[in-house]
Scaffold this motif. Structure first.
Motif, PDB file in Angstrom:
ATOM      1  N   ALA A   1       2.911   5.073  -0.426  1.00  0.00           N
ATOM      2  CA  ALA A   1       2.720   4.575   0.178  1.00  0.00           C
ATOM      3  C   ALA A   1       3.492   3.368  -0.132  1.00  0.00           C
ATOM      4  CB  ALA A   1       1.202   3.953   1.201  1.00  0.00           C
ATOM      5  N   PRO A   2       3.976   2.941  -1.401  1.00  0.00           N
ATOM      6  CA  PRO A   2       4.409   1.274  -1.025  1.00  0.00           C
ATOM      7  C   PRO A   2       5.798   1.883  -1.370  1.00  0.00           C
ATOM      8  CG  PRO A   2       2.594   1.171  -2.478  1.00  0.00           C
ATOM      9  CD  PRO A   2       2.280   2.517  -1.753  1.00  0.00           C
ATOM     10  N   LEU A   3       5.813   3.201  -1.873  1.00  0.00           N
ATOM     11  CA  LEU A   3       7.186   4.169  -3.018  1.00  0.00           C
ATOM     12  C   LEU A   3       7.990   4.501  -1.881  1.00  0.00           C
ATOM     13  CD1 LEU A   3       5.348   5.376  -5.676  1.00  0.00           C
ATOM     14  CD2 LEU A   3       7.048   3.703  -5.955  1.00  0.00           C
ATOM     15  N   ILE A   4       7.284   4.954  -0.773  1.00  0.00           N
ATOM     16  CA  ILE A   4       8.109   5.626   0.893  1.00  0.00           C
ATOM     17  C   ILE A   4       8.546   4.444   1.201  1.00  0.00           C
ATOM     18  CG2 ILE A   4       7.500   6.317   2.730  1.00  0.00           C
ATOM     19  CD1 ILE A   4       5.572   8.532   1.046  1.00  0.00           C
ATOM     20  N   GLU A   5       7.326   2.924   1.437  1.00  0.00           N
ATOM     21  CA  GLU A   5       8.150   1.799   2.079  1.00  0.00           C
ATOM     22  C   GLU A   5       9.416   1.584   1.328  1.00  0.00           C
ATOM     23  OE1 GLU A   5       7.245  -2.513   3.647  1.00  0.00           O
ATOM     24  OE2 GLU A   5       5.982  -0.986   2.911  1.00  0.00           O
ATOM     25  N   ARG A   6      10.037   0.824   0.026  1.00  0.00           N
ATOM     26  CA  ARG A   6      10.592   0.958  -0.222  1.00  0.00           C
ATOM     27  C   ARG A   6      11.653   1.880   0.023  1.00  0.00           C
ATOM     28  NH1 ARG A   6       8.820   0.563  -5.490  1.00  0.00           N
ATOM     29  NH2 ARG A   6       6.660  -0.517  -5.414  1.00  0.00           N
ATOM     30  N   ARG A   7      11.908   3.430  -0.143  1.00  0.00           N
ATOM     31  CA  ARG A   7      12.501   4.022  -0.174  1.00  0.00           C
ATOM     32  C   ARG A   7      13.638   3.491   1.059  1.00  0.00           C
ATOM     33  NH1 ARG A   7      12.712   8.808  -3.480  1.00  0.00           N
ATOM     34  NH2 ARG A   7      15.324   8.970  -1.480  1.00  0.00           N
ATOM     35  N   LEU A   8      12.165   3.837   2.543  1.00  0.00           N
ATOM     36  CA  LEU A   8      12.998   3.936   3.585  1.00  0.00           C
ATOM     37  C   LEU A   8      13.480   2.162   3.867  1.00  0.00           C
ATOM     38  CD1 LEU A   8       9.369   5.731   5.083  1.00  0.00           C
ATOM     39  CD2 LEU A   8      11.549   6.714   5.601  1.00  0.00           C
ATOM     40  N   ARG A   9      13.122   1.495   3.337  1.00  0.00           N
ATOM     41  CA  ARG A   9      14.149  -0.351   3.447  1.00  0.00           C
ATOM     42  C   ARG A   9      15.269   0.283   3.287  1.00  0.00           C
ATOM     43  NH1 ARG A   9      11.275  -4.376   4.955  1.00  0.00           N
ATOM     44  NH2 ARG A   9       8.613  -4.733   4.098  1.00  0.00           N
ATOM     45  N   SER A  10      15.716   1.203   2.405  1.00  0.00           N
ATOM     46  CA  SER A  10      17.097   1.420   2.288  1.00  0.00           C
ATOM     47  C   SER A  10      18.069   2.059   3.925  1.00  0.00           C
ATOM     48  CB  SER A  10      17.445   1.703   1.339  1.00  0.00           C
ATOM     49  OG  SER A  10      17.398   3.156   0.956  1.00  0.00           O
TER      50      SER A  10
END
Length: 102
Positions: A14-23
């Motif tokens: 979940a933290p990895l996906i959140e970081r990717r989606l923030r871009s």
């Protein structure tokens, strides 16, 4: 597939996906409304902090077990990490916007 395995995947990725989606998120500039509520998740009450811009688009959220000053500070630090909510337009000494003056 066991539900424990799925839960481990959610916690890990979940933290990895959140970081990717923030871009892909558009930058938010202008008015932001902060909301705080509590919701019941799996029989336990959790506090949901969220920020929504003037167009109704979610800016950020945080789900915590406690409702205290540290949780609120953590939410604001997380939300403002991307940049300030408002940037004053740059103006020259004559009051003319610098972007429009040549």
């Amino acid at each position: 597939m066991d539900y424990v395995t799925l839960n481990h995947w959610v916690l890990a990725y979940a933290p990895l996906i959140e970081r990717r989606l923030r871009s892909f998120c558009k930058p938010h500039r202008g008015s932001v409304r902060i909301d705080e509520t509590y919701i019941k998740i799996r029989g336990q009450w959790r506090y949901l902090y969220r920020a929504i811009d003037k167009h109704g688009t979610p800016v950020d959220f945080l789900l915590t077990a406690t409702r205290d000053v540290e949780a609120a500070k953590h939410f604001f630090r997380k939300m403002l990490k991307e940049g300030p909510l408002y940037q004053r337009p740059l103006t020259g000494s004559d009051g003319c916007p610098l972007a429009g003056c040549d």
